[in-house]
Design a protein around this motif. Sequence first.
Motif, PDB file in Angstrom:
ATOM      1  N   LYS A 159      84.917 -29.903  67.068  1.00 52.05           N
ATOM      2  CA  LYS A 159      84.244 -31.083  67.626  1.00 52.05           C
ATOM      3  C   LYS A 159      83.362 -30.686  68.800  1.00 52.05           C
ATOM      4  O   LYS A 159      82.260 -31.203  68.961  1.00 52.05           O
ATOM      5  N   LEU A 160      83.865 -29.756  69.609  1.00 50.63           N
ATOM      6  CA  LEU A 160      83.103 -29.278  70.760  1.00 50.63           C
ATOM      7  C   LEU A 160      81.857 -28.517  70.303  1.00 50.63           C
ATOM      8  O   LEU A 160      80.771 -28.704  70.863  1.00 50.63           O
ATOM      9  N   MET A 161      82.005 -27.715  69.281  1.00 53.59           N
ATOM     10  CA  MET A 161      80.869 -26.938  68.773  1.00 53.59           C
ATOM     11  C   MET A 161      79.800 -27.832  68.151  1.00 53.59           C
ATOM     12  O   MET A 161      78.619 -27.474  68.150  1.00 53.59           O
ATOM     13  N   ASN A 162      80.191 -28.992  67.638  1.00 51.12           N
ATOM     14  CA  ASN A 162      79.210 -29.932  67.095  1.00 51.12           C
ATOM     15  C   ASN A 162      78.327 -30.514  68.186  1.00 51.12           C
ATOM     16  O   ASN A 162      77.227 -30.983  67.915  1.00 51.12           O
ATOM     17  N   LYS A 163      78.818 -30.504  69.426  1.00 49.67           N
ATOM     18  CA  LYS A 163      78.051 -31.032  70.561  1.00 49.67           C
ATOM     19  C   LYS A 163      77.443 -29.914  71.406  1.00 49.67           C
ATOM     20  O   LYS A 163      77.032 -30.142  72.534  1.00 49.67           O
ATOM     21  N   LEU A 164      77.401 -28.710  70.862  1.00 46.01           N
ATOM     22  CA  LEU A 164      76.919 -27.550  71.609  1.00 46.01           C
ATOM     23  C   LEU A 164      75.495 -27.726  72.166  1.00 46.01           C
ATOM     24  O   LEU A 164      75.259 -27.401  73.328  1.00 46.01           O
ATOM     25  N   PRO A 165      74.524 -28.236  71.412  1.00 45.86           N
ATOM     26  CA  PRO A 165      73.182 -28.399  71.992  1.00 45.86           C
ATOM     27  C   PRO A 165      73.164 -29.320  73.219  1.00 45.86           C
ATOM     28  O   PRO A 165      72.488 -29.018  74.207  1.00 45.86           O
TER      29      PRO A 165
END
Length: 184
Positions: A119-125
């Motif tokens: 979930k965190l990586m999906n919000k990386l940008p």
Amino acid sequence: MHGLFLSLVTVIINLLTTIFEIKSVPVNIIIWVIKLTGSMWLLFYFMKQYSSNFKQISYKDSFVYGFLVCVFSSIICACYTYLSVTVLFPEMVNKITDTYQLMMTQQNVSESEEVAAEKLMNKLPEIMLGGMFVYLTIIGLISSSIMANYTKKTDIFANDDKDDSLVNNSGANSDSSSEEQKND
């Protein structure tokens, strides 16, 4: 306008290092030092140029100008970072995600932690956008505060208007606390 030029240093160097895929850590450190030095020199130049427009300029005024230039530059650099990982080089996010997942499998992370990390990586940008803005703003704050000391121009022999406000026309102290002392 100066913030745009200041941000171009970071944007151009980041663009070049991304295009040429420089993987050597010492080379990246040297490039970072060159970028930081060039940015600091350019900020100093802009602050010095701004202060030359005035006969006297205080530390505060010089600092505020430098900090505003840095904030504007930080906004541009953060937006570039966001655009670079979402539009220009979207494979960067995939590389970061793959590397992170490899690290997690090597560490035998639980499934719930893996889901949270995904979930965190999906919000990386978005995280990179905010992180870059905060990082560059803090560097700008520190740089402006140091450089304002060298770009201020004050006359130590000039009258200070703040001291005159406590003395009325007859020369007596107009501070209300002195009147209270007389009544006691």
